[in-house]
Every structure is written in structure tokens, then in C-alpha cells.
Design a protein around this motif. Sequence first.
Motif, PDB file in Angstrom:
ATOM      1  N   SER A   1       0.840  -1.199   0.000  1.00 50.20           N
ATOM      2  CA  SER A   1       0.000   0.000   0.000  1.00 50.20           C
ATOM      3  C   SER A   1       0.872   1.244   0.000  1.00 50.20           C
ATOM      4  O   SER A   1       2.080   1.155   0.217  1.00 50.20           O
ATOM      5  N   PHE A   2       0.248   2.388  -0.285  1.00 49.61           N
ATOM      6  CA  PHE A   2       0.983   3.632  -0.036  1.00 49.61           C
ATOM      7  C   PHE A   2       0.480   4.248   1.249  1.00 49.61           C
ATOM      8  O   PHE A   2      -0.630   3.984   1.687  1.00 49.61           O
ATOM      9  N   LYS A   3       1.356   5.018   1.875  1.00 50.39           N
ATOM     10  CA  LYS A   3       1.071   5.518   3.221  1.00 50.39           C
ATOM     11  C   LYS A   3      -0.115   6.485   3.220  1.00 50.39           C
ATOM     12  O   LYS A   3      -0.346   7.215   2.262  1.00 50.39           O
ATOM     13  N   ALA A   4      -0.825   6.473   4.330  1.00 52.10           N
ATOM     14  CA  ALA A   4      -2.014   7.330   4.455  1.00 52.10           C
ATOM     15  C   ALA A   4      -1.645   8.812   4.380  1.00 52.10           C
ATOM     16  O   ALA A   4      -0.579   9.226   4.832  1.00 52.10           O
ATOM     17  N   LEU A   5      -2.549   9.559   3.800  1.00 51.30           N
ATOM     18  CA  LEU A   5      -2.333  10.995   3.619  1.00 51.30           C
ATOM     19  C   LEU A   5      -2.734  11.763   4.869  1.00 51.30           C
ATOM     20  O   LEU A   5      -3.687  11.389   5.556  1.00 51.30           O
ATOM     21  N   GLU A   6      -2.023  12.853   5.130  1.00 54.07           N
ATOM     22  CA  GLU A   6      -2.409  13.715   6.241  1.00 54.07           C
ATOM     23  C   GLU A   6      -3.374  14.752   5.691  1.00 54.07           C
ATOM     24  O   GLU A   6      -3.033  15.514   4.790  1.00 54.07           O
ATOM     25  N   GLU A   7      -4.620  14.764   6.208  1.00 50.00           N
ATOM     26  CA  GLU A   7      -5.637  15.627   5.612  1.00 50.00           C
ATOM     27  C   GLU A   7      -6.186  16.622   6.638  1.00 50.00           C
ATOM     28  O   GLU A   7      -6.351  16.281   7.803  1.00 50.00           O
ATOM     29  N   PRO A   8      -6.475  17.840   6.181  1.00 45.25           N
ATOM     30  CA  PRO A   8      -6.955  18.865   7.101  1.00 45.25           C
ATOM     31  C   PRO A   8      -8.378  18.576   7.591  1.00 45.25           C
ATOM     32  O   PRO A   8      -9.223  18.135   6.817  1.00 45.25           O
ATOM     33  N   ILE A   9      -8.588  18.820   8.864  1.00 50.24           N
ATOM     34  CA  ILE A   9      -9.894  18.562   9.477  1.00 50.24           C
ATOM     35  C   ILE A   9     -10.320  19.791  10.293  1.00 50.24           C
ATOM     36  O   ILE A   9      -9.508  20.381  10.996  1.00 50.24           O
TER      37      ILE A   9
END
Length: 465
Positions: free
Chosen positions: A267-275
Motif C-alpha cells: 500500500s501507499f502511506k495514508a495521507l495527512e488531511e486537514p480537518i
Amino acid sequence: MSAAHVSSDDIRDQFSKAMSAMYQQEVPQYSALLSLVASVNEAVLAASPALRETLDAHGELARLDVERHGAIRVGTPKELTLLRRMFAVMGMLPVGYYDLAPAGVPVHSTAFRPVDDAALSRNPFRIFTSLLRLELIEDPELRQRAREILDARRIVTPQAEALIETFERQGGLDAEQAAQFVDQALKTFRWHDQATVDLGTYQRLQQAHRLIADVVCFKGPHINHLTPRTLDIDEVQRRMPQVGIDPKAIIEGPPRRRCPILLRQTSFKALEEPIAFADAAQGHHTARFGEIEQRGIALTHTGRALYDRLLGEAKQAAEADNAAHQARLAAVFDAFPDDEATLRREGLAFFHYHAVPGAQVAEPVDEGDVERLMAQGALTATPMTYEDFLPVSAAGIFQSNLGDNGQSGYAQDANQQQFEQALGVPVTDEVALYAKRQQASLEQALAQLAGNGGANEPGFFQQQR
Ligand code: OOG
Ligand code: NI
């Protein structure tokens, strides 16, 4: 189901395509991954006309591009039961039980997927579905808070729920209802960049376990990855950085082999997303990633026991580097037969049997004659693809996306009974399912040979898939 009803296979096909389109829009990196996989698959097929032919003959070529799985995580038994009913509309039934607690992930899981030959070859879309084990939150006050938050949310739209009821009542949906259903069902799995809780609550849950925050703090169970099927996972892993994708360190599952077994995944690493949090604080959440899989033959209990033993041996010396890990795996897996004839004769793997059209058999045949009929060329066997998941691999995928501060393991036992109670029905045993399909193909092939000396019936090969 009446003539006016759309088949569940068609609804699943529409849904999986709609889900893919939504995820490509939400996570552009997933689009890049799809293009990479498509180009690797094309190159593999161009380089090996024989492989193309075999895949085509086994009904694997047509489904290669639609092939994918996804994963979601839910918080309560009520949610799990509701989704079970939603997936049933699409012919997806709960198969298998996976316990992730020993790997430090506070969930247990099943896969909702089609089960019969025809449905699998039409579109095998599966959803790995995990139920949070709230009882593994140690702090009683935090556990109670999590429960309240989950009890207050509604993850399925009223329209979708009404259509599920319609389906259950009439045994199917018409074209317009099916289209509405796909539209509404999709909403359950979309991303929300607004959390339902304040930042402080999020952080406390995050500290208990990152996965707990992911399940509890949002409006619904966002799809956290989708996974296309590749014919050469080593090549995709190698090329991911070239297209700006950061892969996890190692490919999970068995090594590369002449006869691929079970499932290899990366897999590719999870993205850091704004919340945006409920108290107007801004923050980030990492949950969503992309994955690829390469599928091989399904194993019997004997074959699976051998796989588990060898994997355990290979894992004793954990290698951080994929090349070293693969080399070690390959050496250990020398002990696993790597040709179809041996895999079949030793009862290590599952096959579809086919009567050879036109083959003449003089005397009545039964199951004791299989080896003789195979040797004689009256009967052939083709590998049955593994349609399920692997708990050790799944744990590796979870962990690569949970960062390093994960728990090392929960002491609690697997609890299939508790899971099934939450689900509302028992899960189907995956190995029993492969055995049943193999047996059915054998009985049909023998009947064919016995009945008419192997005369060619139109449509016979289509039925055999
Ligand atoms: C599921 C991880 C497991 C797989 O392919 O084994 C999985 C999750 O992260 O929710 O998808
Ligand atoms: Ni996955």
C-alpha cells in the motif's frame, strides 16, 4: 426477484464503479496508482501471450480491471447489522472472521463479498469490514463517551434505508430504485473533512488508539482505501516512487512464485488531511491510503497450515528492507510445492474441474477415478482464485498506516461469537466455500463424462467458470 428487478450482481458492479470514481476524485493519488497498475498489467500481458490466454480461459481477464476491494471500519453492532443488510442488496455476504487484536489493532472483521462462481466472475468486489472493539478502551469514562458519540450518529441515509427495506420486501430493486440505491449507499462511505467532536476529544481518543479516533470522530465509515488487482506486484512496488507515491516498506504475504498462492499486498502511506473540529479548531487526520493486490490460488486447510508455518518461520528474522524480506521468504517457501499438479495431488490448493469436450470414457466414472481421468486427459483442473484476506497481512497494512505509536497487542481472545452476534448472522467459512465450489465442479464434470461420454454441450465452458 422478478424480471423487472436488476440483478444484485449488476447493482454491485455499478456500486463498485461509483465508489472508485468517488475515491479517485477524493484521493488523486489513487488515480495515479490506478494508471500505474493498468500500465504494469498491460506490459505483463503484452510480454506473455500465454498468460493472457490462460487468464482469459479461466475467466480472470475480463474481471481484472474491475477487480478491487475496499475497507471500512464501523463502531457499533447496530451499524454492522445495517451495513450487512445494505451489502446483501449487492449480493455481498459476510465471509470469514479475522481477529486483529493480537496485532494491536482493536477490531475484528469480516469480508462482504459475492460467493458463487457466476457472481465472482461478474464482479468480485469485496469490502473488508472491521468492527471496533470498544471494550478494549481501558478508560471507562472514555469508553462511555465513545459509545455515546457512536450511538448518536446515523451512517446510512433514510432513503438508502428505505430502499434496503424495499429490497428485502420485494426481493429486488427495479432499475430506477437500483440507481437511487447506489447513489444513496455511496454517501455512507464518503469523506468528511469536519469531525463531529472537539479537538480535545479527538486527541484523547487518538491517544487510546489512532484507529478509535478514526472510527468515532466522523459522521460515517469513510472508505479508507480501494485496491486494484495487479499481475506483477513487485514491479508496481518498484515503480511507485517514480510516480510520486510512497509505498509501505514491504510487500505482505507469500513470495513471488511460479504458481502464485493466496494474496500479496502492498500500500501507499495514508495521507495527512486537514480537518475542522466541532470547536472550530483546525487539525489533521491520517486515514486514507491506496493499496494493490496480486491474487493466487486458494489453499485448503492443509495448504494454509503450511503457509502459516512457513510465514511464521520467515518472520522470525524481520527484515526492514523489501528485497531482503522477499529473498528470505523465497528461501523459506522452497518447502511449498510450486507446480499445479503437486498442489492439486497433495490437496494443498483448490481447483475447478472441467470435462474435456469430446473425451470418451467407456465405463461409469466416480470420484475414485479422478487421477486416472486426469492422466488420460478426459478431465482438466484450473486453479481457483483466492477471494479472501489474510490476517497477518491485514495487520501489516493497518500498522503501516497507524504510525509507530501503535499498541503491540491486546490480550483479549478472538471472539467470533460476539462478532456474529453484532452482525446478526454467522459468517460463512471461506475454506468450506472453496471446497463446495470445487466439489460442485467435479460432480458436474464427472456427470458430463459419464452421461454422454464427454459429448460437447453448448455453453458448457461458460457454466464451468
Ligand atoms: C483494513 C486493512 C486490511 C487488507 O487488504 O488486508 C485490508 C483497514 O485498514 O481498515 O484492507
Ligand atoms: Ni485492503
